[in-house]
Write an enzyme that holds these catalytic residues in place. Structure first.
Site, PDB file in Angstrom:
ATOM      1  N   TYR A 167       1.212  -0.609  -8.675  1.00  0.00           N
ATOM      2  CA  TYR A 167      -0.032   0.092  -9.009  1.00  0.00           C
ATOM      3  C   TYR A 167      -1.042  -0.861  -9.629  1.00  0.00           C
ATOM      4  CZ  TYR A 167      -3.339   3.247 -11.237  1.00  0.00           C
ATOM      5  OH  TYR A 167      -4.486   3.872 -11.634  1.00  0.00           O
ATOM      6  N   THR A 204      -4.464  13.675 -16.021  1.00  0.00           N
ATOM      7  CA  THR A 204      -4.509  14.267 -14.684  1.00  0.00           C
ATOM      8  C   THR A 204      -3.133  14.169 -14.048  1.00  0.00           C
ATOM      9  OG1 THR A 204      -5.031  12.211 -13.527  1.00  0.00           O
ATOM     10  CG2 THR A 204      -6.886  13.446 -14.455  1.00  0.00           C
TER      11      THR A 204
END
Length: 295
Positions: A167, A204
């Site tokens: 990532y 989120t």
């Protein structure tokens, strides 16, 4: 200093904005607020049915089109069927810390979604883009590494998979792409510009599998909610900023707060690494060669 919010958005009437990954989280809020401000917002999403259900809750003009940014064939179909101007492209779609898998194109899934997809989509849509490209990165680009020995190294086949490292690498690659895009646009005389936004740490679904997600569940008051996490994207998409502006939260470490222009990691500003990355990615994807490098 005035705290900029979505209430400060300018009138976007007559402008067309494409937002990828607009069915949840920061992308949904970005699309919703731009539509509320008067823009015609195209939700570019994997599921048209889900995208339409989301768009039906918005005020303003919307359109939903199918796009999977992890699939080069899907990106090419989307671009081939586009006609007319795009004022703003928001490369928002992203995934984080997922188990190892590879796409139909042979790319590791995080790199495909967070980097290769935006690279190809932007280059294919560039003839239509009149104002700006906003790419949504992460402060974790500061922990990323560039892998530029060859194309196999770039795709991750030379190293053991680590979900968090992959990532971080994907977000550093996106930063290098965005800064190199600005150099090439300026060199070509294009009026379009490339900007970067990051949400800080926002609560989120994106971070649900990651260490950051675990921290936000326990110490959420220290970080942005999704509404505030979308503000840097909205600011970068609408304010009069120069190319290569890096917009993030104003608080310590860029973790929380209202949007302001910050400074990315030095590695993200390396023109030599960015040019090398662009060349390798163009070879892998068959796109990007039409926009020549700056002298």
């Amino acid at each position: 200093m005035t705290k900029w919010t979505a209430a400060d958005l300018p009138d976007m009437t007559g402008r067309t904005v494409v937002v990828t990954g607009a069915t949840s989280g920061i992308g949904l809020i970005t699309a919703r607020e731009l539509a509320r401000a008067g823009a015609c917002v195209v939700l570019a999403v994997r599921s048209v049915a889900r995208g339409q259900a989301v768009a039906d809750t918005f005020r303003g003009r919307t359109e939903v089109r199918e796009l999977d940014v992890a699939d080069l064939a899907s990106i090419r179909r989307f671009a081939a069927h586009w006609s007319g101007a795009i004022d703003v492209l928001v490369n928002n779609a992203g995934i984080m810390a997922v188990p190892l898998s590879r796409t139909a194109d042979g790319f590791e899934l995080q790199l495909a979604t967070n980097y290769f997809g935006p690279f190809v989509l932007t280059n294919l849509l560039l003839p239509h883009i009149t104002d700006r490209v906003v790419s949504v990165s992460s402060q974790l680009h500061r922990m990323g590494r560039t892998h530029l020995r060859d194309v196999a190294d770039l795709t991750g086949r030379h190293r053991r998979y680590n979900a968090t490292a992959a990532y971080n690498d994907s977000k550093l690659n996106l930063m290098l792409f965005s800064t190199e895009l600005q150099r090439r646009l300026a060199a070509s005389g294009s009026p379009a510009r490339s900007l970067i936004a990051h949400p800080g740490i926002a609560a989120t679904n994106l971070a649900s599998r990651s260490a950051a997600g675990k921290v936000t569940r326990v110490l959420g008051f220290l970080f942005n909610d999704a509404e505030h996490g979308a503000l840097p994207s909205l600011y970068a998409a609408t304010q009069d900023l120069p190319g290569n502006s890096y917009v993030g939260p104003s608080g310590p470490g860029g973790l929380k707060g209202h949007p302001e222009v910050r400074r990315p990691a030095a590695a993200a500003l390396d023109p030599s690494a960015a040019a090398r990355l662009w060349a390798l990615t163009a070879r892998l994807t068959g796109t990007g060669a039409d926009l020549p490098a700056a002298a």
